[in-house]
Each structure stands twice: as structure tokens, then as C-alpha cells.
Motif scaffolding. Sequence first.
Motif, mmCIF file in Angstrom:
data_model
loop_
_atom_site.group_PDB
_atom_site.id
_atom_site.type_symbol
_atom_site.label_atom_id
_atom_site.label_comp_id
_atom_site.label_asym_id
_atom_site.label_seq_id
_atom_site.Cartn_x
_atom_site.Cartn_y
_atom_site.Cartn_z
ATOM 1 N N TRP A 45 0.837 -1.211 0.000
ATOM 2 C CA TRP A 45 0.000 0.000 0.000
ATOM 3 C C TRP A 45 0.869 1.258 0.000
ATOM 4 O O TRP A 45 0.556 2.241 -0.666
ATOM 5 N N VAL A 52 1.299 6.302 -6.991
ATOM 6 C CA VAL A 52 0.124 7.050 -7.461
ATOM 7 C C VAL A 52 0.335 8.545 -7.264
ATOM 8 O O VAL A 52 0.005 9.344 -8.145
ATOM 9 N N MET A 103 -4.472 -6.346 -8.837
ATOM 10 C CA MET A 103 -5.800 -6.200 -9.426
ATOM 11 C C MET A 103 -6.373 -7.572 -9.780
ATOM 12 O O MET A 103 -7.556 -7.831 -9.564
ATOM 13 N N PRO A 109 -14.562 -3.956 -5.203
ATOM 14 C CA PRO A 109 -14.181 -2.612 -5.663
ATOM 15 C C PRO A 109 -12.686 -2.323 -5.564
ATOM 16 O O PRO A 109 -12.178 -1.449 -6.256
ATOM 17 N N VAL A 110 -11.960 -3.049 -4.741
ATOM 18 C CA VAL A 110 -10.515 -2.828 -4.628
ATOM 19 C C VAL A 110 -9.840 -3.146 -5.960
ATOM 20 O O VAL A 110 -8.835 -2.540 -6.327
ATOM 21 N N LYS A 111 -10.425 -4.058 -6.719
ATOM 22 C CA LYS A 111 -9.900 -4.415 -8.040
ATOM 23 C C LYS A 111 -9.851 -3.182 -8.940
ATOM 24 O O LYS A 111 -8.874 -2.957 -9.651
ATOM 25 N N LEU A 113 -9.656 -0.107 -7.934
ATOM 26 C CA LEU A 113 -8.641 0.804 -7.400
ATOM 27 C C LEU A 113 -7.268 0.461 -7.971
ATOM 28 O O LEU A 113 -6.527 1.347 -8.404
ATOM 29 N N TYR A 114 -6.922 -0.824 -7.982
ATOM 30 C CA TYR A 114 -5.636 -1.238 -8.543
ATOM 31 C C TYR A 114 -5.578 -1.003 -10.046
ATOM 32 O O TYR A 114 -4.516 -0.663 -10.586
ATOM 33 N N ALA A 116 -7.088 1.445 -11.596
ATOM 34 C CA ALA A 116 -6.849 2.890 -11.718
ATOM 35 C C ALA A 116 -5.381 3.228 -11.436
ATOM 36 O O ALA A 116 -4.789 4.069 -12.120
ATOM 37 N N CYS A 117 -4.788 2.560 -10.451
ATOM 38 C CA CYS A 117 -3.361 2.775 -10.160
ATOM 39 C C CYS A 117 -2.510 2.419 -11.372
ATOM 40 O O CYS A 117 -1.598 3.162 -11.741
#
Length: 176
Positions: A45, A52, A103, A109-111, A113-114, A116-117
Amino acid sequence: LLSLVTAISIGEAWDNFVEFLKVVAMFIVMVNVVRTDNRLRLMFWIVMAVSVTTSISAIGDYQAGRLLEGGQRIKGAIGGLFENPNDLALHLATVLPLAVSLMLIRRGPVKLLYLACGVLMVAAIICTFSRGGFLGMVAVALVLAWKFGRKNRPMVIVVSLVAIVAIVGLAPAEYG
């Protein structure tokens, strides 16, 4: 350390020894910090947060026209290693497979986020105009396609084609 007495330049040899000690100290710290799964996840993280942040800054600098003297390349926001656009791009190309892998193994939803990263990192690599960063990104993409393409060949082909079209279509005109 013992070879300092035979060095041509004792000052330069000492500086190299000190740099080597920094690497050894960092290795010892990392081994002692990352001892549990939770600590490893926290380290991921932290790496993602730094990547990011530097990616958003690089994209913002490029859009705002804050470029190095010479005109076309951005300067990293944090300084140090991330100040040089080539080093920043290579860092992002190194962290990109981590974002893609996280990802793919996550659910919910964390998928996103990764994902987007990863997209931010690709955009930042392009904004650095680093040839080495671009080649690193291509190498990462090829290895990931090879690894994940064994089981999902049609999906990898479709995703690869979409990514190529998106990068070619969205990259700045001067990128070629």
C-alpha cells in the motif's frame, strides 16, 4: 573497507563504501520490517501510494506545462530518485506489474482501485517521455501477457489490443 588503503582515490573509495553500506542497511531494515503478511500488504500500500502520488504529479506537471529546461520532459515532484524523469519512469514500470497482479487477485471494488493505479502509472510513464521507461513498460506488458496468456489467450489478446489502441490514441502527439 580493507581495500581503501590500495585505492587510487581514497575519498572516492570511501564514498562508494558508504553508498554500499546504505544498501546493506536498507536490506536489513526491509528484512526486519516485512516479517508478516500484514506488514507486506502495508508495504504494498505504501509503494502504491507513493507511485500514485508521483504519477498524479507527473501527469499534472505535464498538463500544466511545468517542464524541465529544454521543454518537453517533466521533473518529478518528490525529488531525489523521483526527480529524474527516467528514474521516475523506471520506478513506475517496476511497480506496474505489482498493481496489475494485485488487481487480478483481488475481488470487489478494490480491483478497480488497482486498475486505476495501473492506468495512472502508464499515463505517467508516457508523460515522462522516457525511452527506458517505455521499454520497461513494454517488457512488463510482454511478460504479463505471456504469464497470464497461458490460460486466457483470447482475453489477453483483446486486452492487449485495447491497451495498444488506447496508448497510441491518447499519447501526446510528440510521443512518437
